[in-house]
Design a protein around this motif. Structure first.
Motif, short mmCIF file in Angstrom:
data_model
loop_
_atom_site.label_atom_id
_atom_site.label_comp_id
_atom_site.label_asym_id
_atom_site.label_seq_id
_atom_site.Cartn_x
_atom_site.Cartn_y
_atom_site.Cartn_z
N ASN A 209 0.81 -1.22 0.00
CA ASN A 209 0.00 0.00 0.00
C ASN A 209 0.84 1.27 0.00
O ASN A 209 0.53 2.24 -0.69
CB ASN A 209 -0.93 0.02 1.22
CG ASN A 209 -2.06 -0.99 1.09
OD1 ASN A 209 -2.50 -1.29 -0.02
ND2 ASN A 209 -2.53 -1.52 2.21
N PHE A 210 1.93 1.28 0.77
CA PHE A 210 2.67 2.53 0.98
C PHE A 210 4.01 2.60 0.27
O PHE A 210 4.54 3.69 0.06
CB PHE A 210 2.87 2.75 2.49
CG PHE A 210 1.57 2.89 3.24
CD1 PHE A 210 0.80 4.04 3.10
CD2 PHE A 210 1.11 1.87 4.05
CE1 PHE A 210 -0.41 4.18 3.78
CE2 PHE A 210 -0.10 1.99 4.73
CZ PHE A 210 -0.87 3.15 4.59
N SER A 211 4.57 1.48 -0.11
CA SER A 211 5.85 1.49 -0.81
C SER A 211 5.90 0.30 -1.77
O SER A 211 6.66 -0.66 -1.56
CB SER A 211 7.00 1.41 0.20
OG SER A 211 8.24 1.49 -0.47
#
Length: 315
Positions: A209-211
């Motif tokens: 999701n974030f990286s």
């Protein structure tokens, strides 16, 4: 004259009757002796997972070998996957209950080593995935883990660019063999300019999701299935690589979610493990066992005849 013929006929019939009884007695006696010499071997299979579905193909092979070689097979899973304590309890219980042979898939060979040493004094122990001959196991059915790690690493290097990010993920309770593969694969990738992050499969969703990485490697079947489930509905997906050939993994390979898998013939591995354990329990001579072959399979190659047999061994 008639009396003589009658006497000869009766004598001949008596001789034939006695010969028939002798043949029948011999057959019955031979059958009993054969039954006694080939008594069923009590064999327990202790895997390292709580989900028996991860071992479906191997189990088919084990059951066929048990039928072919005269064994009564018990297939046992753990309460918690890769729990050495649970595995040790099962091992001690099966030996105490009189198992002649045990096929063991160790969660952690070091943690369970002394229990295997004690069990091998009274039962034939054959391991899968991890060699425990130093602790008294009589054989190991496995691939060359270092070679497999290098092969997976080479596939990822071929499918990514210098500087690309790669996550190697694993179950938080990963077994000893999977941990070794993680270390060896990470070293191969770093040597070739890839940015490598290690994380448990329980945390992989956060990274996605974030990286988002360029590629994800999952080095055990449970982790590979989980990664495929997490990315299946994403518009932009990382390339997925891993090990294993469960029915779910084969499905994800077929629909393009997984890029490459490294797989061995699970049916053959299960068959060979039980065959060897029974032969060792009967003190029969066995041939030296080499590493099992493994194969790198993609969507493009999965329906080649040899790969079909490997991925669909009982279809």
């Amino acid at each position: 004259m008639k009396r003589r013929i009658k006497k000869r006929t009766l004598m001949l019939m008596s001789v034939l009757f006695l010969l028939g009884l002798g043949v029948l007695f011999s057959l019955v006696t031979f059958d009993r002796l054969g039954t006694e010499s080939e008594a069923l071997i009590e064999l327990s299979v202790i895997v390292r997972d709580s989900d028996s579905g991860l071992w479906t193909a191997s189990r088919y092979g084990m059951e066929q070998a048990a039928a072919d070689y005269g064994a009564e097979l018990r297939f046992l899973t753990l309460t918690t996957s890769n729990s050495s304590d649970s595995q040790q309890t099962l091992l001690e219980r099966e030996v105490s209950n009189g198992a002649d042979a045990i096929v063991l898939v160790p969660a952690d060979p070091i943690a369970i080593g002394e229990s295997v040493r004690a069990a091998s004094a009274s039962a034939s122990i054959v391991t899968m995935e991890s060699d425990m001959s130093d602790y008294g196991a009589s054989a190991c059915i496995c691939v060359d883990g270092a070679e497999l790690s290098r092969a997976i690493g080479a596939s990822v290097i071929e499918g990514t660019l210098d500087g690309d990010s790669v996550i190697i993920t694993y179950s938080s309770q990963a077994n000893f063999q999977s941990q070794l593969r993680v270390t060896e694969t990470a070293a191969t990738l770093r040597e070739n300019g890839r940015r490598v992050t290690l994380c448990s499969v329980e945390r992989i969703g956060m990274y996605l999701n974030f990286s988002p990485p360029d590629a994800v490697i999952a080095l055990d079947s449970a982790a590979l299935e989980r990664v495929a489930q997490l990315v299946i509905n994403r518009e932009e997906r990382p390339k997925i690589y891993g090990t294993g050939a469960t029915s779910d993994i084969v499905h994800y390979l077929e629909i393009g979610i997984i890029e490459v898998i490294a797989a061995k013939n699970e049916y053959a591995a299960g068959y060979l493990a039980v065959q060897t354990a029974v032969q060792k329990a009967r003190h029969e001579k066995t041939e030296p066992i080499d590493y099992l072959p493994f194969y790198l399979i993609t969507y493009e190659t999965m329906y080649e005849p040899d790969n079909q047999k490997l991925l669909f061994p009982v279809s």
